[in-house]
Design an enzyme around this catalytic site. Structure first.
Site, short mmCIF file in Angstrom:
data_model
loop_
_atom_site.label_atom_id
_atom_site.label_comp_id
_atom_site.label_asym_id
_atom_site.label_seq_id
_atom_site.Cartn_x
_atom_site.Cartn_y
_atom_site.Cartn_z
N GLU A 142 0.82 -1.22 0.00
CA GLU A 142 0.00 0.00 0.00
C GLU A 142 0.85 1.27 0.00
OE1 GLU A 142 -2.68 -0.57 3.35
OE2 GLU A 142 -4.05 -1.71 2.10
N ASP A 174 -8.86 -8.67 4.22
CA ASP A 174 -8.48 -7.62 5.18
C ASP A 174 -9.47 -7.51 6.32
OD1 ASP A 174 -7.17 -5.57 6.38
OD2 ASP A 174 -7.67 -4.06 4.89
N GLU A 220 -12.23 -2.21 12.69
CA GLU A 220 -12.29 -1.46 11.43
C GLU A 220 -13.48 -1.88 10.56
OE1 GLU A 220 -8.73 -1.73 9.13
OE2 GLU A 220 -9.55 -0.59 7.46
N TRP A 270 -8.71 -1.64 -5.62
CA TRP A 270 -8.32 -2.26 -4.35
C TRP A 270 -8.47 -3.77 -4.32
CZ3 TRP A 270 -5.55 0.45 -0.95
CH2 TRP A 270 -5.58 1.86 -1.07
#
Lengths: 641, 641
Positions: free
Chosen positions: B261, B340, B368, B503
């Site tokens: 990233e 993720d 998250e 992504w």
């Protein structure tokens, strides 16, 4: 090195080689004389002041019977002598720039602006805003006025900017963002000196300075209320305004975004927009100032599930009940479309619906939804359609003045994309004379910007720019449905980006069709808010212009448009075409190496790479989205992912 | 007032009323004695040190044959006297907290951690990052360690934090964000003193301090390269590491996010991950330090059009060729799932694929993608499934250690949502003993946190929390397909939010079906990366667990799942159920007024309002999205917008 834009030294050659007499006095006459002296110093001409003496080949004077108004002028004369006459110094200034752009074949006649105020609104912040940066929706670097909370005091740059604005007819600027944060609220008071300094520069070019103010300014300055009917609040605004005019005698007035997207306003106190605007108008009236009160009021916390609420109606429904109740020095500033500066929208139904209110129509020169100055998108054709009424009521018939959100910053080319300079230029010129032809304006702008350039540059600029707005429209949201942009920054595609949000900007696409039913018969009734014959035209899916088909109707993918193709095939065709046209723009530009200054050539070249990439991304996302939803293959078998 | 979390004074009542003998010396023995003395001072007990003297009812001592290892301990004794014996002081500390949570009925036996390192990674920034703030993915206020670029030096707070961590078995922390910005890169050098100060606090609770470092640190410190095979670069790391250990003798090591990233890494120099990790490992080895090298490497600029690229394969494909080439003091830190930290993913295929590499499995305690500490989402059941191998290879069989991203901040309740404390507690306990039952852990945590609370509080916490992860799963992305969150902040629904982005996180929904074909036969082949029998199970749409159906397969909406319902009906059913369950949580909590401290009660109550709102928003967006795409009505006729 700052780009000269449409005022390069070389553009002054014809004027600067003349013998010129200027008669008259005053600040703007001095400005005219200074401009002429600089030009003559460069090109061998001569400037004389006052009457008498040897004959001149350009005579500029004040006088006449007043019919020219405050800004008008008359051009006459013959091959040996051009005569420019104006009632007021403003007219001399505008006449001078007229001569400049007409080069050696000036038209004769009387010229007056269509509207008395032609204004640019800067969305500049004093502090760097954590999300929006130094300039909200700014795509040309930082502010010309502030940097990181402090005044820049680059007055030479501001002077150059004021000249450019005067040369296209702008006569008012609002310096700061309509979203007025705490620091910016102080411009009205503690930091008024910074405003005065800038106003002093703009004044030399006939431009009055306005400020965006917070409706909550009294509270931000320590009072317990900002109720517009509260005696103390009124007194605060009156005394504050007295101070402003003591410092800036020709101050233009206040610009207010109230009760809109979280900005404070009179609703907090149970008062109306008229109560709020009129309070400020009363404080300004005796100083000759005006209030620009924005009509961009809607529910930005809408429930997407509720199809009965229609943001496109909101400004109309909020403001029409107040028609006739605003003071004479209130300008209701209305965005040109009912949503928000989309590449295609109908005209706002509010504009023709308040005959007893002074309407200022707001355009957006900064390309928030039209490519953000990374895409070539010459907007004059869009504005011209709206002004003329190509697909709806003519904006020019109802507008008492024109306003636009500025697109400049501290970028060396002023506007980020060098070709976006044409949008700023064209806005000023259309605001002066709404009937101007966009292609002719492009000629004017290109003639000034690239003096002495070969014909093929002009041809290429027309080929690239004339249709660039429609190209942009083709590869973005189809048939007037709007949005489909990435939320927040608004660049690039995201078809469902706003579909399930509180912002009121939906497309309602499902597996059978797409578009928003805004008819009276079965929808939100927005179509019915328009005057004859438009209400009837918009109401019918067969009569509604294709351009606005999905703005007013939810249509099956197999619905056949006036053009003869189905909605779904139109989506595919236009998206393939738009991306191809972007690639063609790039090819054309590649052929121009050597005809424009290298830095400018290179900047445009790089940006065209990005435009081609972005246009292909738009094409593929939109086509894929609708193919996945509709299941209808492209009739021409092109690649859809 | 800072919440006592799972160490309220009252939890020490049983221990603090005893007569206790502690034998042994050292920093951690002193910590144990200090804890006991404070407890005894409050509850009337007594602490004596050294051998001899009157009989005690709790005997704590060092000794034994070494079989207990560095952290193990043995509990024995009878009703009159409890005996805690440890080989090392660490064991006494953990034994003490064991006694605390077992209250007056301690188990007997030998207890050792499953893995030697149980680590928390803080994603704290020193400077406030303009997008990510003080703590990246932090939902509990600011950092405990830094505020706006400066050390906070609130060592009392850090001490309280270290106690909490030790009490659940954590023995390592990395202080700063794995995205290491310029300021944070200085923690390794100029700002090492700040690290040393914090390490000094953690040391008192048996916790070693690690730092996230930038692979480009040499360049950030003025060198021309960070090439891991460059002699000067190696020398820089060696000498820097010598300085670190001179200041912090028990420093844990470096944590590195490289070539991920946008973070710098060995690829810049044409070197491999092994080259990069081993260089750091060599610098650390003689000091006893380790490198945690993150395997979160994938192409984050993927073309969504290219279905041949699969982010779920990326870590596997990058790292498996290097198995056996990493130094012994390198830990390859692998996120538990291949994407993720989604609420539902299979286990990462990398975890079982590198038998000759030390694998650290990374969990995310900060929520998250699981409600951001605004939603109740007790994660222990998810982790337990992964550790046990409920739907794939058992993580506990391959993991050499466990790491988690922390969820604390300077919020008075530590974790924002008071019930999110249970996730931090449970992570520590599962890292010590992966076979623990999540419901039993909830009892432990609740028993410590709410000592003396009525039975109905415990019942209600079970009713609210036990199944809360599955509830969250029900109202968010279905059947393992993942994402569908708002890009950027990752809170709330946006079904297509990541669908056309670079992504690599897609769902491929069209009008016929949804899901990603990761089979070997027709898809990306990801299913084939798993060991027997899982490769075969995942490959088959009929054998694949429903939970992962859309992770591995693109299925028609009418495909019948193992559960007997179709994919589309499953989507509707689970989303209605999930939102209803959130509402039931709120009702249950409303019945608890008076049984928990008012501030904590009120915080949870407010957050449950938000959870219910958000769950309904998820329900309606997801259901509407799939109804619009599929055209299939809900079999039970419920409201879909």
């Amino acid at each position: 090195m700052i780009d000269a834009a449409w005022l390069p030294a070389r553009a002054w050659r014809a004027i600067g080689s003349r013998r010129i007499r200027v008669t008259g006095h005053g600040l703007l006459v001095d400005t005219v004389v200074d401009e002429l002296r600089q030009a003559c110093a460069r090109f061998g001409g001569e400037v004389v002041r006052g009457t008498g003496g040897d004959p001149c080949d350009l005579e500029m004077s004040l006088g006449g019977d007043g019919s020219l108004g405050g800004e008008g002028y008359e051009l006459s004369g013959d091959e040996t002598c051009t005569v420019l006459r104006a009632g007021q110094p403003h007219g001399l200034l505008y006449g001078l720039f007229h001569l400049l752009r007409s080069d050696d074949s000036p038209a004769t006649g009387v010229f007056r602006p269509a509207v008395p105020r032609r204004m640019l609104d800067h969305w500049d912040n004093v502090d760097v805003h954590p999300v929006m940066g130094q300039v909200e929706r700014g795509y040309a670097g930082g502010s010309l006025f502030w940097r990181a909370g402090e005044p820049r005091r680059d007055l030479a740059r501001v002077t150059a900017y004021a000249r450019l604005l005067a040369a296209c007819g702008i006569n008012a600027v609002a310096l700061n963002n309509v979203n007025v944060h705490a620091t910016e609220a102080r411009l009205l008071t503690d930091r008024l000196g910074e405003v005065a300094e800038l106003a002093g520069v703009f004044r030399h070019y006939g431009i009055r300075t306005h400020l965006a103010v917070s409706f909550a300014a009294p509270v931000l300055h320590g009072m317990s209320t900002a109720d517009p009917l509260d005696r103390r609040v009124r007194a605060w605004w009156e005394s504050t305004t007295v101070d402003v005019y003591a410092t800036i005698p020709d101050f233009g007035g206040y610009l207010v975004k109230a009760d809109s997207e979280g900005q404070p306003g009179p609703f907090t106190y149970g008062r109306s927009h008229a109560d709020g605007a009129n309070m400020l108008a009363d404080a300004l009236a005796r100083h000759g100032g005006v209030v620009h009160w924005r009509a961009f009021v809607y529910n930005h916390r809408q429930d997407w599930r509720d199809r009965g609420v229609d943001r496109a109606r909101a400004a109309h429904d909020h403001f029409t009940p107040h028609d006739g109740t605003f003071r004479d020095n209130v300008v209701l500033q209305v965005k040109h479309g009912p949503l928000d500066f989309q590449a295609r929208e109908p005209v706002s139904p509010l504009i023709a619906a308040m005959p007893d209110t002074r309407i200022g129509v707001e355009f957006q020169v900064t390309q928030e939804y039209t490519g953000q100055q990374r895409h070539v998108c010459y907007l004059a054709p869009m504005w011209s359609e709206l002004l003329r009424g190509a697909h709806g009521p003519a904006v020019a018939d109802s507008a008492a003045e024109f306003v636009a959100v500025a697109n400049v910053g501290d970028d060396p080319f002023w506007t980020g994309h060098p070709l976006a300079q044409a949008n700023l230029y064209a806005f000023g010129r259309l605001a002066w004379e709404p009937g101007l032809d966009p292609a002719a304006l492009l000629d004017e702008w290109a003639g000034l910007t690239f003096p002495g350039a070969p014909r093929r540059l002009h041809d290429a600029l027309h080929a690239i720019m004339d249709d660039s707005w429609r190209t942009y429209e083709r590869y973005t949201a189809p048939l007037g449905v709007g949005f489909m942009v990435r939320p927040g920054h608004h660049y690039g595609p995201d078809v469902d980006g706003y579909e399930y949000t509180p912002w009121g900007t939906y497309h309602h696409a499902d597996r059978d069709g797409v578009g928003v039913d805004r008819t009276v018969a079965t929808g939100t009734g927005c179509a019915g808010l328009y005057p004859k014959p438009w209400a009837k035209i918009y109401e019918s899916p067969d009569e509604c212009p294709d351009e606005l088909a999905l703005f007013f109707h939810h249509l099956p993918y197999q619905h056949v448009l006036s053009s003869g193709v189905t909605v779904i095939q139109h989506i595919y065709d236009t998206h393939f075409a738009g991306a191809r046209e972007a690639a063609e723009m790039r090819e054309r530009w590649a052929g121009l190496a050597g005809t424009v200054p290298p830095a400018k050539y290179e900047r445009v070249r790089e940006l065209l790479d990005e435009q081609v990439r972005s246009a292909e991304e738009w094409r593929d996302q939109v086509n894929t989205y609708f193919f996945r939803k509709s299941g209808v293959p492209d009739a021409r078998g092109r690649r859809i992912y």
